[in-house]
Scaffold this active site. Structure first.
Site, PDB file in Angstrom:
ATOM      1  CB  SER A   1      53.954  82.154  78.411  1.00  0.00           C
ATOM      2  OG  SER A   1      55.109  82.702  77.824  1.00  0.00           O
TER       3      SER A   1
ATOM      4  CG  PHE B   1      55.763  79.794  88.685  1.00  0.00           C
ATOM      5  CD1 PHE B   1      56.948  79.293  89.181  1.00  0.00           C
ATOM      6  CD2 PHE B   1      55.759  80.382  87.429  1.00  0.00           C
ATOM      7  CE1 PHE B   1      58.122  79.361  88.459  1.00  0.00           C
ATOM      8  CE2 PHE B   1      56.929  80.455  86.692  1.00  0.00           C
ATOM      9  CZ  PHE B   1      58.115  79.945  87.191  1.00  0.00           C
TER      10      PHE B   1
ATOM     11  CG  HIS C   1      53.708  76.305  80.072  1.00  0.00           C
ATOM     12  ND1 HIS C   1      52.829  77.358  79.914  1.00  0.00           N
ATOM     13  CD2 HIS C   1      54.568  76.363  79.031  1.00  0.00           C
ATOM     14  CE1 HIS C   1      53.153  78.040  78.820  1.00  0.00           C
ATOM     15  NE2 HIS C   1      54.203  77.444  78.251  1.00  0.00           N
TER      16      HIS C   1
ATOM     17  NE  ARG D   1      51.031  76.888  75.631  1.00  0.00           N
ATOM     18  CZ  ARG D   1      51.987  77.696  75.211  1.00  0.00           C
ATOM     19  NH1 ARG D   1      52.031  78.953  75.642  1.00  0.00           N
ATOM     20  NH2 ARG D   1      52.904  77.286  74.368  1.00  0.00           N
TER      21      ARG D   1
ATOM     22  CD  GLU E   1      54.817  83.649  90.241  1.00  0.00           C
ATOM     23  OE1 GLU E   1      55.391  83.532  89.137  1.00  0.00           O
ATOM     24  OE2 GLU E   1      55.388  84.057  91.278  1.00  0.00           O
TER      25      GLU E   1
ATOM     26  CG  ASP F   1      61.024  78.251  80.276  1.00  0.00           C
ATOM     27  OD1 ASP F   1      61.842  79.129  79.960  1.00  0.00           O
ATOM     28  OD2 ASP F   1      59.819  78.304  79.998  1.00  0.00           O
TER      29      ASP F   1
END
Length: 301
Positions: A165, A220, A244, A138, A194, A252
């Site tokens: 993030s 998500f 992620h 990322r 989203e 989380d």
């Protein structure tokens, strides 16, 4: 035997009639008077006090408006749309004339707009990207996005309240976000929405002239899946960035841990579009260098 099912709605009454070889009577509770119905199965519906049949044979007394064409358009509807078509012809001609006048006065901008709407892949200096070894993919993606922000003038990136993030902030740091009254930037802060973000990005891509990407956590993607599937079937080249993607995502906890999402997205890749091609390209780079190549494939797709 005659089976009759009546569905009442605000504007329509639908009657499904299954008949055998004998005639039967359609009760007066529907049409106020007994009527002999045809012997074969068909569907009738009543709209604006008119009767229509969706199969043959059509009983002339039961369905006087329709005899052969089950999709007849009301005359007033045809008149309305014909009138609007004439109005739109004038509007379109005026706008084409205004566009031609603008293009004549702004040849460089006109050429740029023509290129953007052509759908051609942008020219990008991929060799200018320098990735640091052993960094998260990322973070490597942020490096690529930083370059794209400076070299792809018509690119817009969005994030669902996670730019720091999912590292789409690599793009954001080279531009600024849209705000009310100021759309000079190239970043959309979509908030925790989203599906809405995905739909907006698909809409921008369908409009044309822009290259769109959006990012969030991989878990998500569940919320985005209907929109992603439509984008795939329509061959809309939106870039979906999901980070992620490991089932261990730290503090989380289980609400952010993707488990079945990869299998679902991989299966969607095999969903054939109407041309018989794979409907989307799914890439999961293993390191920083593969991340650059993955972005290159995405931008050239």
């Amino acid at each position: 035997m005659l089976s009759c099912f009546v569905i009442l709605d605000l504007i329509m009454k639908l009657v499904y009639i299954m008949g055998d070889r004998q005639d039967h009577t359609l009760g007066s509770h529907i049409l106020q008077s007994p009527i002999r119905v045809p012997t074969k199965s068909h569907v009738c519906f009543y709209f604006r006090k008119r009767a229509f049949c969706l199969d043959t044979p059509v009983h002339p007394q039961l369905c006087p408006v329709l005899t052969r064409d089950p999709f007849q358009i009301f005359p007033e509807v045809a008149e309305l749309y014909a009138k609007r078509a004439k109005e739109l012809e004038v509007i379109v001609a005026e706008r084409y004339a205004a566009k031609a006048e603008w293009a004549k006065a702004n040849p460089e901008l006109a050429a740029k707009m023509e290129l953007w709407f052509s759908g051609k892949a942008p020219v990008i200096d991929w060799k200018a990207i320098e990735q640091k070894p052993n960094q998260a993919t990322r973070t490597a993606s942020a490096t690529v996005l930083g370059l794209l922000a400076t070299q792809v003038e018509n690119m817009i990136v969005s994030s669902a309240d996670l730019s720091n993030s999912d590292k789409t902030d690599g793009f954001l740091k080279k531009t600024h976000a849209f705000v009310k009254g100021d759309f000079s930037g190239a970043f959309l802060q979509a908030g925790v929405a989203e599906l809405t973000m995905a739909c907006i990005c698909i809409g921008m891509s369908l409009h044309g002239g822009v290259i769109v990407a959006c990012g969030t956590f991989f878990v998500f993607s569940d919320y985005m899946k209907p929109a992603v599937r439509m984008a795939a079937l329509m061959e809309v080249p939106v870039k979906f960035i999901w980070t992620h993607d490991a089932f261990r995502v730290g503090e989380d906890g289980p609400t952010h841990e993707p488990v079945e999402q990869e299998a679902q997205i991989r299966l969607m890749e095999k969903l054939k579009n109407h041309k018989g091609h794979n409907s989307m390209l799914v890439l999961r780079p293993a390191d920083a260098e593969e991340t650059t190549i993955a972005w290159k494939l995405a931008m050239e797709n």
